[in-house]
Design a protein around this motif. Structure first.
Motif, PDB file in Angstrom:
ATOM      1  N   ASN A 123       0.825  -1.216   0.000  1.00  0.00           N
ATOM      2  CA  ASN A 123       0.000   0.000   0.000  1.00  0.00           C
ATOM      3  C   ASN A 123       0.857   1.263   0.000  1.00  0.00           C
ATOM      4  OD1 ASN A 123      -2.375  -1.474  -0.002  1.00  0.00           O
ATOM      5  ND2 ASN A 123      -2.550  -1.496   2.226  1.00  0.00           N
ATOM      6  N   ASP A 124       2.007   1.209   0.685  1.00  0.00           N
ATOM      7  CA  ASP A 124       2.883   2.384   0.757  1.00  0.00           C
ATOM      8  C   ASP A 124       3.364   2.822  -0.631  1.00  0.00           C
ATOM      9  OD1 ASP A 124       2.648   2.634   3.473  1.00  0.00           O
ATOM     10  OD2 ASP A 124       4.573   1.676   3.943  1.00  0.00           O
ATOM     11  N   VAL A 125       3.555   1.855  -1.507  1.00  0.00           N
ATOM     12  CA  VAL A 125       4.085   2.190  -2.839  1.00  0.00           C
ATOM     13  C   VAL A 125       3.017   2.093  -3.925  1.00  0.00           C
ATOM     14  CG1 VAL A 125       6.424   1.500  -2.224  1.00  0.00           C
ATOM     15  CG2 VAL A 125       4.881  -0.183  -3.205  1.00  0.00           C
ATOM     16  N   ALA A 126       1.758   1.912  -3.505  1.00  0.00           N
ATOM     17  CA  ALA A 126       0.614   1.942  -4.433  1.00  0.00           C
ATOM     18  C   ALA A 126       0.739   0.911  -5.555  1.00  0.00           C
ATOM     19  CB  ALA A 126       0.439   3.350  -5.010  1.00  0.00           C
ATOM     20  N   ILE A 127       1.185  -0.291  -5.184  1.00  0.00           N
ATOM     21  CA  ILE A 127       1.264  -1.397  -6.138  1.00  0.00           C
ATOM     22  C   ILE A 127       0.109  -2.351  -5.867  1.00  0.00           C
ATOM     23  CG2 ILE A 127       2.609  -3.431  -6.820  1.00  0.00           C
ATOM     24  CD1 ILE A 127       5.126  -1.817  -6.256  1.00  0.00           C
ATOM     25  N   HIS A 128      -0.519  -2.845  -6.908  1.00  0.00           N
ATOM     26  CA  HIS A 128      -1.661  -3.743  -6.752  1.00  0.00           C
ATOM     27  C   HIS A 128      -1.190  -5.189  -6.756  1.00  0.00           C
ATOM     28  CE1 HIS A 128      -4.362  -0.369  -7.151  1.00  0.00           C
ATOM     29  NE2 HIS A 128      -3.766  -0.027  -8.278  1.00  0.00           N
ATOM     30  N   VAL A 164      14.951  -3.950 -14.468  1.00  0.00           N
ATOM     31  CA  VAL A 164      13.730  -4.338 -13.764  1.00  0.00           C
ATOM     32  C   VAL A 164      12.472  -3.833 -14.465  1.00  0.00           C
ATOM     33  CG1 VAL A 164      14.859  -4.503 -11.526  1.00  0.00           C
ATOM     34  CG2 VAL A 164      13.883  -2.321 -12.241  1.00  0.00           C
ATOM     35  N   ALA A 165      12.592  -2.815 -15.298  1.00  0.00           N
ATOM     36  CA  ALA A 165      11.407  -2.237 -15.947  1.00  0.00           C
ATOM     37  C   ALA A 165      11.235  -2.687 -17.392  1.00  0.00           C
ATOM     38  CB  ALA A 165      11.473  -0.708 -15.903  1.00  0.00           C
ATOM     39  N   ALA A 166      12.022  -3.692 -17.804  1.00  0.00           N
ATOM     40  CA  ALA A 166      12.044  -4.045 -19.224  1.00  0.00           C
ATOM     41  C   ALA A 166      10.686  -4.472 -19.755  1.00  0.00           C
ATOM     42  CB  ALA A 166      13.074  -5.146 -19.463  1.00  0.00           C
ATOM     43  N   SER A 167       9.862  -5.130 -18.923  1.00  0.00           N
ATOM     44  CA  SER A 167       8.556  -5.590 -19.405  1.00  0.00           C
ATOM     45  C   SER A 167       7.400  -4.921 -18.672  1.00  0.00           C
ATOM     46  CB  SER A 167       8.444  -7.118 -19.265  1.00  0.00           C
ATOM     47  OG  SER A 167       8.598  -7.511 -17.918  1.00  0.00           O
ATOM     48  N   LEU A 168       7.674  -3.786 -18.020  1.00  0.00           N
ATOM     49  CA  LEU A 168       6.617  -3.084 -17.299  1.00  0.00           C
ATOM     50  C   LEU A 168       5.956  -2.033 -18.181  1.00  0.00           C
ATOM     51  CD1 LEU A 168       8.171  -2.396 -13.774  1.00  0.00           C
ATOM     52  CD2 LEU A 168       6.744  -4.304 -14.482  1.00  0.00           C
ATOM     53  N   PRO A 169       4.622  -1.959 -18.180  1.00  0.00           N
ATOM     54  CA  PRO A 169       3.954  -0.859 -18.877  1.00  0.00           C
ATOM     55  C   PRO A 169       4.198   0.454 -18.150  1.00  0.00           C
ATOM     56  CG  PRO A 169       2.352  -2.204 -17.692  1.00  0.00           C
ATOM     57  CD  PRO A 169       3.674  -2.901 -17.575  1.00  0.00           C
ATOM     58  N   ASP A 170       3.927   1.551 -18.842  1.00  0.00           N
ATOM     59  CA  ASP A 170       4.315   2.868 -18.341  1.00  0.00           C
ATOM     60  C   ASP A 170       3.746   3.196 -16.961  1.00  0.00           C
ATOM     61  OD1 ASP A 170       5.698   3.158 -20.650  1.00  0.00           O
ATOM     62  OD2 ASP A 170       4.380   4.658 -21.544  1.00  0.00           O
ATOM     63  N   HIS A 171       2.484   2.842 -16.704  1.00  0.00           N
ATOM     64  CA  HIS A 171       1.909   3.228 -15.417  1.00  0.00           C
ATOM     65  C   HIS A 171       2.561   2.451 -14.283  1.00  0.00           C
ATOM     66  CE1 HIS A 171      -0.422  -0.227 -16.740  1.00  0.00           C
ATOM     67  NE2 HIS A 171      -0.814  -0.421 -15.499  1.00  0.00           N
ATOM     68  N   ASP A 172       3.083   1.235 -14.549  1.00  0.00           N
ATOM     69  CA  ASP A 172       3.808   0.503 -13.517  1.00  0.00           C
ATOM     70  C   ASP A 172       5.235   1.014 -13.385  1.00  0.00           C
ATOM     71  OD1 ASP A 172       1.826  -1.130 -12.513  1.00  0.00           O
ATOM     72  OD2 ASP A 172       2.110  -2.661 -14.048  1.00  0.00           O
ATOM     73  N   VAL A 173       5.799   1.556 -14.477  1.00  0.00           N
ATOM     74  CA  VAL A 173       7.096   2.217 -14.373  1.00  0.00           C
ATOM     75  C   VAL A 173       6.981   3.414 -13.437  1.00  0.00           C
ATOM     76  CG1 VAL A 173       8.852   3.517 -15.631  1.00  0.00           C
ATOM     77  CG2 VAL A 173       7.916   1.436 -16.616  1.00  0.00           C
ATOM     78  N   ALA A 174       5.870   4.130 -13.528  1.00  0.00           N
ATOM     79  CA  ALA A 174       5.648   5.269 -12.625  1.00  0.00           C
ATOM     80  C   ALA A 174       5.591   4.804 -11.179  1.00  0.00           C
ATOM     81  CB  ALA A 174       4.350   5.984 -13.009  1.00  0.00           C
ATOM     82  N   ALA A 175       4.932   3.662 -10.924  1.00  0.00           N
ATOM     83  CA  ALA A 175       4.874   3.116  -9.568  1.00  0.00           C
ATOM     84  C   ALA A 175       6.262   2.682  -9.107  1.00  0.00           C
ATOM     85  CB  ALA A 175       3.902   1.936  -9.522  1.00  0.00           C
ATOM     86  N   LEU A 176       7.021   2.084 -10.016  1.00  0.00           N
ATOM     87  CA  LEU A 176       8.387   1.680  -9.682  1.00  0.00           C
ATOM     88  C   LEU A 176       9.231   2.890  -9.300  1.00  0.00           C
ATOM     89  CD1 LEU A 176      10.779  -0.319  -9.647  1.00  0.00           C
ATOM     90  CD2 LEU A 176      11.006   0.071 -12.114  1.00  0.00           C
ATOM     91  N   HIS A 177       9.101   3.958 -10.060  1.00  0.00           N
ATOM     92  CA  HIS A 177       9.883   5.160  -9.764  1.00  0.00           C
ATOM     93  C   HIS A 177       9.503   5.750  -8.405  1.00  0.00           C
ATOM     94  CE1 HIS A 177      11.205   6.107 -14.177  1.00  0.00           C
ATOM     95  NE2 HIS A 177      11.545   4.903 -13.770  1.00  0.00           N
ATOM     96  N   THR A 178       8.247   5.584  -8.012  1.00  0.00           N
ATOM     97  CA  THR A 178       7.828   6.006  -6.677  1.00  0.00           C
ATOM     98  C   THR A 178       8.617   5.242  -5.613  1.00  0.00           C
ATOM     99  OG1 THR A 178       5.599   6.532  -7.451  1.00  0.00           O
ATOM    100  CG2 THR A 178       5.875   6.166  -5.087  1.00  0.00           C
TER     101      THR A 178
END
Length: 498
Positions: A123-128, A164-178
């Motif tokens: 929840n802290d990093v808003a990942i589902h 780590v972001a090679a197969s992540l869509p953009d909105h999950d890249v944004a979550a990763l950057h968070t």
């Protein structure tokens, strides 16, 4: 800033081949250092040295002012160094919570005790993610997010992230950057390896360019751009590509009619013409993965029909797909058998092959190695001697030379450097000109728009649109992919261009 890591004159070899040839690098607390380089430049070898997987031959490394030279991954972790390798493997029977805490003092605790802390991290990093879900039920991109959370749980001071972001869509890249920004705000440091140049430019403080085993340059991210980085990597401008138009012929190779896969995919209908590159796009939970896996025989469809060259076919397993000349390159193609040679990885010799066949085959292997810029001096060496990106090239090249009528590719350029992407596109274009129908699934929207004639978007188990290349752009694709989330502005999707 507080200096955390300093490496001076690092030399390292792998199987008697010198990879690192005097690397000098430093990293401060609260800093993200982007690390870029073509496949085989030495990025993974450097990370192996820092994470305790490989001993360096010479040079000095200090961590927080102390001499550092770990002899194992566990020793490196005890010194505060954590890594997410490019081709990581997780126990499919573990729960998400267990996987997050497996490297901490909480490892071995019952699921009931781990669920709460894991859910708080999620929840802290808003990942589902569901802390009770097993790893085996997650797609590759979701497993990557679990590994990122493991870094948080382990309280690593130096975090190494390799593609780590090679197969992540953009909105999950944004979550990763968070997550990354949360880590550096806590005073940690990150080495971030990626081939997505716009991404590394947007997240890193400094960017180190590794070339042929040495650090060629280190640039302030704010004082460079993706074009300059590409030029430094390739020592020339990338070839690029023009946006494709729809193929002139309408000869149909594959038609899917009202296909459903359990509750994941509902009544999907589309067709792919011979010589067409048809793109597919969707979030992790959209149903796009089950759709592809159904066509490849990995998941049975529950209703609907598949037609190949106008004839109905029944695909009950991967063997059926191969018999029908349907090839499938999956997301985990970079995970290879440690005993397989590079030559065998690129070409399977026929059982009754004679000497002339073998010579011809090896010449073809050498040509593929040259053309795809696979960094090796021995085609009979094992695939594990290659970098992660070069392993991906081998898997891709093998499928592209198997004579399939329909080729399904999931993230084919994952981990591949920008120069090799041009080669991959050229090879796909040559392949389609022979009449092969190609289905390309990618989270890289720029790649889809640059390579595909049409692009289908899957959302909530349905094919919501098929966009002709000439009538679409990345923003339109994001809108269809995210639906109301995009319309309300809640996606936080950051545009990533390679």
């Amino acid at each position: 800033m507080d200096l955390l890591l300093h490496a001076d004159g690092i030399h390292a070899s792998y199987e008697q081949r010198r990879i690192l040839k005097g690397v000098d690098i430093s990293l401060h607390r609260g800093e993200i250092l982007g690390l870029i380089g073509t496949n085989g430049a030495g990025k993974t070898t450097l990370m192996d040295v820092l994470s305790g997987t490989l001993r360096h031959d010479s040079g000095v490394i200090t961590m927080a002012g102390e001499k550092y030279g770990p002899e194992s991954r566990d020793e490196a972790q005890a010194c505060g160094v954590g890594i997410i390798p490019q081709n990581f493997k997780l126990d499919p029977a573990m729960t998400v919570a267990q996987a997050i805490y497996r490297g901490t003092f909480q490892s071995g605790k019952p699921q009931e005790d781990l669920r709460g802390p894991a859910l708080k991290l999620i929840n802290d990093v808003a990942i589902h993610l569901d802390p009770d879900a097993t790893i085996g039920t997650l797609i590759r991109a979701e497993q990557t997010l679990v590994e990122v959370l493991r870094m948080v749980a382990e309280e690593a001071q130096l975090v190494i992230m390799d593609e780590v972001a090679a197969s992540l869509p953009d909105h999950d890249v944004a979550a990763l950057h968070t997550v990354l920004r949360m880590l550096i705000n806590q005073g940690r440091a990150i080495i971030y390896i990626t081939h997505r140049l716009d991404e590394v430019h947007s997240i890193a403080d400094r960017i180190a360019v590794l070339r042929d085993g040495t650090v060629h340059r280190i640039l302030e991210a704010s004082q460079t751009n993706a074009d300059e980085l590409a030029f430094l990597l390739l020592q020339q401008k990338p070839a690029g590509s023009t946006r494709p138009v729809e193929p002139s012929g309408n000869d149909e190779a594959l038609r899917v009619v009202n296909l459903s896969v359990d509750d994941s995919v509902r009544d999907v209908t589309f067709s792919v013409a011979k010589g067409e590159i048809f793109g597919l796009l969707g979030t992790h939970k959209s149903g796009v993965y089950p759709l592809l896996e159904s066509l490849a025989g990995i998941r049975p469809n529950t209703s609907g029909q598949v037609f190949l060259h106008g004839q109905p076919v029944h695909i009950q397993g991967p063997e059926d797909a191969l018999r029908l000349k349907i090839g499938y390159l999956s997301d985990d193609a970079g995970n290879v058998d440690a005993t397989t040679s590079i030559a065998k990885g690129l070409r399977e010799d026929p059982v009754d092959a004679g000497l002339q066949d073998e010579i011809t085959g090896l010449r073809g292997v050498i040509e593929l190695v040259r053309r795809m810029r696979i960094n090796t001096t021995n085609i009979h060496g094992t695939l594990t001697t290659l970098s992660g990106g070069d392993r991906q090239k081998v898997s891709l090249a093998k499928w592209m030379t198997t004579g399939c009528d329909v080729l399904i590719l999931s993230h084919p350029s994952r981990g591949i450097d920008i120069g090799a992407k041009d080669v991959v596109y050229q090879m796909l274009n040559e392949l389609r000109q022979t009449g092969v129908a190609i289905i390309l699934m990618s989270s890289d929207l720029t790649e889809l728009v640059s390579w595909c004639h049409r692009i289908g978007v899957v959302r909530d188990g349905e094919l919501v649109t098929i966009e002709a290349n000439s009538n679409t752009n990345e923003d339109v694709l994001v809108y269809h992919m995210l639906g109301s989330a995009a319309a309300s502005g809640n996606s936080n999707a950051r545009r990533v261009k390679s």
